[in-house]
Scaffold this motif. Structure first.
Motif, PDB file in Angstrom:
ATOM      1  N   ASP A 246       0.855  -1.181   0.000  1.00  0.00           N
ATOM      2  CA  ASP A 246       0.000   0.000   0.000  1.00  0.00           C
ATOM      3  C   ASP A 246       0.895   1.236   0.000  1.00  0.00           C
ATOM      4  N   ALA A 247       0.993   1.910  -1.139  1.00  0.00           N
ATOM      5  CA  ALA A 247       1.903   3.051  -1.268  1.00  0.00           C
ATOM      6  C   ALA A 247       1.395   4.308  -0.570  1.00  0.00           C
ATOM      7  N   THR A 248       0.162   4.255  -0.022  1.00  0.00           N
ATOM      8  CA  THR A 248      -0.297   5.390   0.785  1.00  0.00           C
ATOM      9  C   THR A 248       0.374   5.391   2.159  1.00  0.00           C
ATOM     10  N   ASP A 249       1.044   4.295   2.498  1.00  0.00           N
ATOM     11  CA  ASP A 249       1.764   4.162   3.768  1.00  0.00           C
ATOM     12  C   ASP A 249       3.209   4.609   3.551  1.00  0.00           C
TER      13      ASP A 249
ATOM     14  N   ASN B 106      -8.518   5.995  -8.413  1.00  0.00           N
ATOM     15  CA  ASN B 106      -8.693   6.446  -7.035  1.00  0.00           C
ATOM     16  C   ASN B 106      -7.822   7.685  -6.802  1.00  0.00           C
ATOM     17  N   PHE B 107      -8.409   8.849  -7.033  1.00  0.00           N
ATOM     18  CA  PHE B 107      -7.617  10.081  -6.958  1.00  0.00           C
ATOM     19  C   PHE B 107      -7.194  10.395  -5.530  1.00  0.00           C
TER      20      PHE B 107
ATOM     21  N   LEU C 124      -3.374  11.216  -4.571  1.00  0.00           N
ATOM     22  CA  LEU C 124      -2.942  12.428  -3.864  1.00  0.00           C
ATOM     23  C   LEU C 124      -2.083  12.099  -2.648  1.00  0.00           C
ATOM     24  N   LEU C 125      -2.511  11.111  -1.872  1.00  0.00           N
ATOM     25  CA  LEU C 125      -1.767  10.747  -0.665  1.00  0.00           C
ATOM     26  C   LEU C 125      -0.402  10.177  -1.026  1.00  0.00           C
TER      27      LEU C 125
ATOM     28  N   ILE D 105      -0.237  21.080  -5.094  1.00  0.00           N
ATOM     29  CA  ILE D 105       0.558  20.440  -4.038  1.00  0.00           C
ATOM     30  C   ILE D 105       2.041  20.361  -4.412  1.00  0.00           C
ATOM     31  N   GLY D 106       2.375  20.840  -5.611  1.00  0.00           N
ATOM     32  CA  GLY D 106       3.782  20.946  -5.968  1.00  0.00           C
ATOM     33  C   GLY D 106       4.306  19.993  -7.019  1.00  0.00           C
TER      34      GLY D 106
END
Length: 230
Positions: free
Chosen positions: A53-56, A78-79, A83-84, A113-114
């Protein structure tokens, strides 16, 4: 960039195509997705297939993602997750981040966000298809910034039999001929046509009926050239 290390996050059709192409070209690829089935498809194609899980951000650190040369966030469905993940990559100070935007709103948010490099494959494909529908002679199309484009176009009828000096593309149309693809008959076991790039053409190069021209210029100038000569 051949010896660079790439992280591809999101292994749908878009991400998988990028991962396979980079790997075939000799690049080291870390292919990441939360779905193990998607990762399994690439197990024989990339150096490091990873299910996570690359959101971690801790999981990303465990894979030393901060050390890759380029991270591509290829998620399209899943935007919120994109983003995360992108925020995590920015936090880890990854050298180069490329993110996918499905629409102008997503592009705007990613810019806020850059993120400096954003791709919109669906939009690019749509623009390319529309251009080819409007100009059937166009075979391939690449949109560049500031209304410039590179197009591959069948030799227009009125150009056949004329030299590049006679056509004077730069002066008359403000466009440049990059090169010419020329068909030749290859005789082996059976006859077949093959195409060769003739390099940088000289002014006395004559356009043949079966030639394909690779042109660079502003959209309106290329369209005017096609319309005048077809």
């Amino acid at each position: 960039m051949k010896d660079s290390r790439f992280a591809i996050i999101g292994l749908g059709r878009f991400g998988t195509a990028i991962a396979k192409t980079l790997s075939k070209k000799g690049a080291e690829v870390v292919a990441i997705d939360v779905n193990e089935e998607f990762v399994d498809v690439l197990r024989d194609d990339v150096a490091y297939p990873v299910t996570m899980d690359a959101t971690d951000i801790k999981a990303l650190k465990a894979q030393s993602i901060e050390d890759v040369d380029v991270a591509i966030v290829a998620i399209g469905t899943n935007f919120e997750s994109e983003l995360l993940i992108t925020a995590n990559l920015l936090e880890l100070k990854v050298k180069r981040i490329i993110a996918r935007a499905m629409n102008p709103t997503q592009k705007m948010i990613l810019e806020k966000i850059g993120v400096k490099e954003i791709v919109s494959p669906e939009v690019e494909v749509g623009v390319s298809l529309a251009e080819k529908l409007l100009n059937p002679g166009i075979l391939t199309f690449l949109q560049l910034p500031d209304d410039y484009e590179i197009v591959e176009v069948e030799a227009p009828v009125n150009c056949v039999g004329r030299t590049l000096r006679e056509l004077d593309l730069r002066k008359k149309y403000q466009i440049n001929l990059i090169t010419i693809k020329r068909k030749e008959l290859k005789i082996s076991n059976k006859e077949k046509e093959v195409s060769h790039v003739i390099g940088v053409p000289d002014p006395e190069t004559e356009i043949l009926e079966t030639d394909t021209l690779l042109l660079l210029g502003i959209n309106k100038d290329i369209n005017r050239f096609i319309e005048v000569n077809q």
